[in-house]
Design an enzyme around this catalytic site. Structure first.
Site, PDB file in Angstrom:
ATOM      1  N   SER A 157       0.816  -1.219   0.000  1.00 57.95           N
ATOM      2  CA  SER A 157       0.000   0.000   0.000  1.00 57.95           C
ATOM      3  C   SER A 157       0.847   1.265   0.000  1.00 57.95           C
ATOM      4  O   SER A 157       1.875   1.344   0.676  1.00 57.95           O
ATOM      5  CB  SER A 157      -0.904   0.012   1.228  1.00 57.95           C
ATOM      6  OG  SER A 157      -1.533   1.272   1.334  1.00 57.95           O
TER       7      SER A 157
ATOM      8  N   LYS B  20     -13.330  -4.312   4.148  1.00 55.55           N
ATOM      9  CA  LYS B  20     -14.179  -3.113   4.131  1.00 55.55           C
ATOM     10  C   LYS B  20     -15.604  -3.396   4.617  1.00 55.55           C
ATOM     11  O   LYS B  20     -16.240  -2.537   5.202  1.00 55.55           O
ATOM     12  CB  LYS B  20     -14.230  -2.511   2.723  1.00 55.55           C
ATOM     13  CG  LYS B  20     -12.957  -1.804   2.316  1.00 55.55           C
ATOM     14  CD  LYS B  20     -13.108  -1.162   0.944  1.00 55.55           C
ATOM     15  CE  LYS B  20     -11.834  -0.473   0.517  1.00 55.55           C
ATOM     16  NZ  LYS B  20     -11.972   0.244  -0.755  1.00 55.55           N
TER      17      LYS B  20
ATOM     18  N   ASN C  83     -14.227   2.462   4.459  1.00 55.98           N
ATOM     19  CA  ASN C  83     -12.787   2.539   4.183  1.00 55.98           C
ATOM     20  C   ASN C  83     -12.073   3.492   5.141  1.00 55.98           C
ATOM     21  O   ASN C  83     -10.856   3.605   5.100  1.00 55.98           O
ATOM     22  CB  ASN C  83     -12.516   2.925   2.720  1.00 55.98           C
ATOM     23  CG  ASN C  83     -12.651   4.417   2.484  1.00 55.98           C
ATOM     24  OD1 ASN C  83     -13.422   5.081   3.166  1.00 55.98           O
ATOM     25  ND2 ASN C  83     -11.914   4.935   1.530  1.00 55.98           N
TER      26      ASN C  83
ATOM     27  N   ASP D  78     -14.448   6.523  -0.620  1.00 56.08           N
ATOM     28  CA  ASP D  78     -14.158   6.116  -2.006  1.00 56.08           C
ATOM     29  C   ASP D  78     -15.080   6.838  -2.993  1.00 56.08           C
ATOM     30  O   ASP D  78     -14.636   7.312  -4.045  1.00 56.08           O
ATOM     31  CB  ASP D  78     -14.346   4.600  -2.179  1.00 56.08           C
ATOM     32  CG  ASP D  78     -13.158   3.803  -1.641  1.00 56.08           C
ATOM     33  OD1 ASP D  78     -12.040   4.368  -1.586  1.00 56.08           O
ATOM     34  OD2 ASP D  78     -13.341   2.631  -1.281  1.00 56.08           O
TER      35      ASP D  78
ATOM     36  N   GLY E  78     -18.022  -4.147 -14.019  1.00 58.08           N
ATOM     37  CA  GLY E  78     -17.750  -4.804 -12.741  1.00 58.08           C
ATOM     38  C   GLY E  78     -18.883  -4.577 -11.760  1.00 58.08           C
ATOM     39  O   GLY E  78     -19.657  -3.605 -11.881  1.00 58.08           O
ATOM     40  N   ALA E  79     -18.990  -5.491 -10.796  1.00 60.21           N
ATOM     41  CA  ALA E  79     -20.075  -5.380  -9.805  1.00 60.21           C
ATOM     42  C   ALA E  79     -19.577  -5.843  -8.442  1.00 60.21           C
ATOM     43  O   ALA E  79     -20.335  -6.355  -7.632  1.00 60.21           O
ATOM     44  CB  ALA E  79     -21.271  -6.210 -10.258  1.00 60.21           C
ATOM     45  N   GLY E  80     -18.287  -5.619  -8.179  1.00 60.19           N
ATOM     46  CA  GLY E  80     -17.715  -6.016  -6.884  1.00 60.19           C
ATOM     47  C   GLY E  80     -17.796  -4.874  -5.890  1.00 60.19           C
ATOM     48  O   GLY E  80     -18.640  -3.980  -5.998  1.00 60.19           O
TER      49      GLY E  80
ATOM     50  N   TYR F  87      -4.509   1.784 -10.884  1.00 55.90           N
ATOM     51  CA  TYR F  87      -3.480   2.820 -11.066  1.00 55.90           C
ATOM     52  C   TYR F  87      -2.087   2.225 -11.192  1.00 55.90           C
ATOM     53  O   TYR F  87      -1.121   2.943 -11.426  1.00 55.90           O
ATOM     54  CB  TYR F  87      -3.534   3.841  -9.918  1.00 55.90           C
ATOM     55  CG  TYR F  87      -3.598   3.211  -8.548  1.00 55.90           C
ATOM     56  CD1 TYR F  87      -2.457   2.756  -7.909  1.00 55.90           C
ATOM     57  CD2 TYR F  87      -4.823   3.026  -7.919  1.00 55.90           C
ATOM     58  CE1 TYR F  87      -2.527   2.159  -6.671  1.00 55.90           C
ATOM     59  CE2 TYR F  87      -4.909   2.429  -6.675  1.00 55.90           C
ATOM     60  CZ  TYR F  87      -3.758   2.001  -6.055  1.00 55.90           C
ATOM     61  OH  TYR F  87      -3.832   1.396  -4.831  1.00 55.90           O
TER      62      TYR F  87
HETATM   63  P1  NAP Z   1     -13.824  -7.211  -6.224  1.00 60.79           P
HETATM   64  O1  NAP Z   1     -14.857  -6.858  -5.224  1.00 60.79           O
HETATM   65  O2  NAP Z   1     -13.067  -8.489  -6.068  1.00 60.79           O
HETATM   66  O3  NAP Z   1     -14.539  -7.203  -7.675  1.00 60.79           O
HETATM   67  C1  NAP Z   1     -13.819  -7.619  -8.799  1.00 60.79           C
HETATM   68  C2  NAP Z   1     -14.664  -7.414 -10.060  1.00 60.79           C
HETATM   69  O4  NAP Z   1     -13.833  -7.760 -11.172  1.00 60.79           O
HETATM   70  C3  NAP Z   1     -15.917  -8.269 -10.143  1.00 60.79           C
HETATM   71  O5  NAP Z   1     -16.928  -7.559 -10.818  1.00 60.79           O
HETATM   72  C4  NAP Z   1     -15.430  -9.460 -10.989  1.00 60.79           C
HETATM   73  O6  NAP Z   1     -16.464 -10.087 -11.738  1.00 60.79           O
HETATM   74  C5  NAP Z   1     -14.503  -8.758 -11.950  1.00 60.79           C
HETATM   75  N1  NAP Z   1     -13.491  -9.681 -12.501  1.00 60.79           N
HETATM   76  C6  NAP Z   1     -12.480 -10.264 -11.819  1.00 60.79           C
HETATM   77  N2  NAP Z   1     -11.776 -11.061 -12.668  1.00 60.79           N
HETATM   78  C7  NAP Z   1     -12.383 -10.982 -13.877  1.00 60.79           C
HETATM   79  C8  NAP Z   1     -12.144 -11.584 -15.152  1.00 60.79           C
HETATM   80  N3  NAP Z   1     -11.123 -12.444 -15.324  1.00 60.79           N
HETATM   81  N4  NAP Z   1     -12.967 -11.279 -16.177  1.00 60.79           N
HETATM   82  C9  NAP Z   1     -14.007 -10.402 -16.001  1.00 60.79           C
HETATM   83  N5  NAP Z   1     -14.287  -9.814 -14.828  1.00 60.79           N
HETATM   84  C10 NAP Z   1     -13.483 -10.094 -13.781  1.00 60.79           C
HETATM   85  O7  NAP Z   1     -12.694  -6.073  -6.330  1.00 60.79           O
HETATM   86  P2  NAP Z   1     -12.817  -4.532  -5.948  1.00 60.79           P
HETATM   87  O8  NAP Z   1     -12.519  -4.338  -4.512  1.00 60.79           O
HETATM   88  O9  NAP Z   1     -14.077  -4.005  -6.503  1.00 60.79           O
HETATM   89  O10 NAP Z   1     -11.570  -3.905  -6.742  1.00 60.79           O
HETATM   90  C11 NAP Z   1     -11.544  -3.902  -8.150  1.00 60.79           C
HETATM   91  C12 NAP Z   1     -10.381  -3.030  -8.669  1.00 60.79           C
HETATM   92  O11 NAP Z   1     -10.549  -1.681  -8.253  1.00 60.79           O
HETATM   93  C13 NAP Z   1      -9.018  -3.452  -8.155  1.00 60.79           C
HETATM   94  O12 NAP Z   1      -8.138  -3.363  -9.245  1.00 60.79           O
HETATM   95  C14 NAP Z   1      -8.672  -2.398  -7.110  1.00 60.79           C
HETATM   96  O13 NAP Z   1      -7.290  -2.210  -6.974  1.00 60.79           O
HETATM   97  C15 NAP Z   1      -9.341  -1.186  -7.717  1.00 60.79           C
HETATM   98  N6  NAP Z   1      -9.660  -0.141  -6.722  1.00 60.79           N
HETATM   99  C16 NAP Z   1      -9.104   1.093  -6.880  1.00 60.79           C
HETATM  100  C17 NAP Z   1      -9.419   2.109  -5.998  1.00 60.79           C
HETATM  101  C18 NAP Z   1      -8.825   3.469  -6.185  1.00 60.79           C
HETATM  102  O14 NAP Z   1      -8.841   4.272  -5.223  1.00 60.79           O
HETATM  103  N7  NAP Z   1      -8.314   3.801  -7.346  1.00 60.79           N
HETATM  104  C19 NAP Z   1     -10.299   1.869  -4.921  1.00 60.79           C
HETATM  105  C20 NAP Z   1     -10.862   0.594  -4.794  1.00 60.79           C
HETATM  106  C21 NAP Z   1     -10.531  -0.412  -5.712  1.00 60.79           C
HETATM  107  P3  NAP Z   1     -17.332 -11.330 -11.123  1.00 60.79           P
HETATM  108  O15 NAP Z   1     -18.402 -10.686 -10.275  1.00 60.79           O
HETATM  109  O16 NAP Z   1     -17.868 -11.998 -12.310  1.00 60.79           O
HETATM  110  O17 NAP Z   1     -16.382 -12.161 -10.305  1.00 60.79           O
END
Ligand code: NAP
Length: 281
Positions: A17, A69, A90, A106, A130-132, A225
């Site tokens: 981090s 989180k 967060n 966020d 995406g929907a995570g 990033y």
């Molecule tokens: P998460 O909850 O694990 O969600 C991951 C998402 O990616 C889900 O929608 C998942 O789809 C999809 N995914 C994963 N592998 C895939 C693949 N091979 N093909 C297609 N879709 C795929 O993760 P998160 O916490 O939301 O974080 C996601 C990203 O955001 C990370 O890269 C993180 O570093 C970044 N982020 C950045 C910030 C910032 O401040 N810039 C803040 C938060 C997060 P399924 O539902 O189908 O599994």
């Protein structure tokens, strides 16, 4: 040195981090020599102990990152509006009376970054990939700022439907769909990637189809990033669209947390420089 103002980062892992570098640089800049930001690796079985430990150890607060989180929520005394709506925290603030309040910066951090770049959400059509966990914050931010139309697309469509349903109930006037990519590309103003596709482990992958082009009027925002330019952003740049990575959001969410803890204006430009140095030098 007399350090008596402690904050930190709860997550697993946390060694990568850049938040400690970002916050500690800001304390130095503002002459807050008694403040320090500590990375705290916490396993999933120790989340409750870690949150309770903040109060016991006299911490003023903490950031919370993946994968905790949502897990920290039951152990907090109160949630701010964004954290309650998103269902994830967060930033924790330990108040003077010992109450622990959970916030989510966020969503506001994302909007602050867009604002700084002159990008408006009001009345626009956005596509969220995406929907995570992070998608929840982005969808909430877009709807709260009156995005006219929202399309959520995800590999697992059921999760996109679930997200659309839960925020559709919260924002009754919102127009949300989970349609297919090809139908949406021409009409959208903003595409936001919240999937992890394009990070170091999947550097050669993109959540976007190569045969679908962007236009010069579109903004393509990738929450990733590191690397600075994912395949998605390379394509956006190639097509002449505005391509932005998620470093600005990271900095702005950190700046908002900094201000909650210290009650001082965060030196955001300096925090960005510190984050860039920690990431890329
Ligand atoms: P998460 O909850 O694990 O969600 C991951 C998402 O990616 C889900 O929608 C998942 O789809 C999809 N995914 C994963 N592998 C895939 C693949 N091979 N093909 C297609 N879709 C795929 O993760 P998160 O916490 O939301 O974080 C996601 C990203 O955001 C990370 O890269 C993180 O570093 C970044 N982020 C950045 C910030 C910032 O401040 N810039 C803040 C938060 C997060 P399924 O539902 O189908 O599994």
């Amino acid at each position: 040195m007399n350090i008596d103002k402690l904050v930190g980062l709860i997550g697993w892992p946390v060694s990568h981090s850049v938040s400690p570098a970002m916050h500690n640089a800001a304390y130095r800049e503002l002459g807050l020599a008694n403040w320090f930001y500590v990375p705290m690796p916490v396993s999933t079985t120790s989340v409750k102990d870690a949150v309770m430990g903040l109060r016991a150890l006299g911490f003023l607060g903490a950031n919370v990152t993946v994968p905790h989180k949502e897990a920290v929520v039951p152990f907090l005394d109160e949630l701010g509006d964004s954290a309650r709506a998103i269902g994830a925290v967060n930033t924790i603030v330990v108040e003077e009376d010992g109450r622990m309040i959970g916030h989510n910066t966020d969503a506001d951090g994302f909007i602050a970054d867009l604002k700084e770049r002159g990008i408006v959400v009001h009345d626009r059509h956005a596509v969220v990939l995406g929907a995570g966990g992070s998608a929840r914050a982005i969808v909430y931010a877009l709807l709260k700022h009156d995005c006219k139309k929202l399309t959520i697309l995800n590999r697992t469509k059921a999760k996109a439907d679930e997200l659309a349903y839960s925020f559709g109930r919260m924002f009754l006037k919102a127009h949300i769909d989970t349609d297919v990519l090809e139908k949406k590309i021409d009409s959208c103003d903003l595409v936001i990637n919240t999937t992890s596709l394009g990070m170091a482990a999947t550097k050669g992958s993109s959540p976007w189809r190569d045969d679908l082009s962007f236009t010069r009027e579109q903004v393509i925002y990738d929450l990733i990033y590191n690397p600075k330019q994912t395949l998605l952003l390379q394509k956006a740049t190639h097509d002449g669209a505005c391509a932005l990575n998620g470093l600005g959001m990271l900095v702005q969410q950190g700046a908002l947390a900094f201000e909650m803890w210290t009650k001082r204006k965060a030196p955001a430009a300096l925090m960005r420089a510190a984050a860039e140095e920690a990431l890329f030098s």
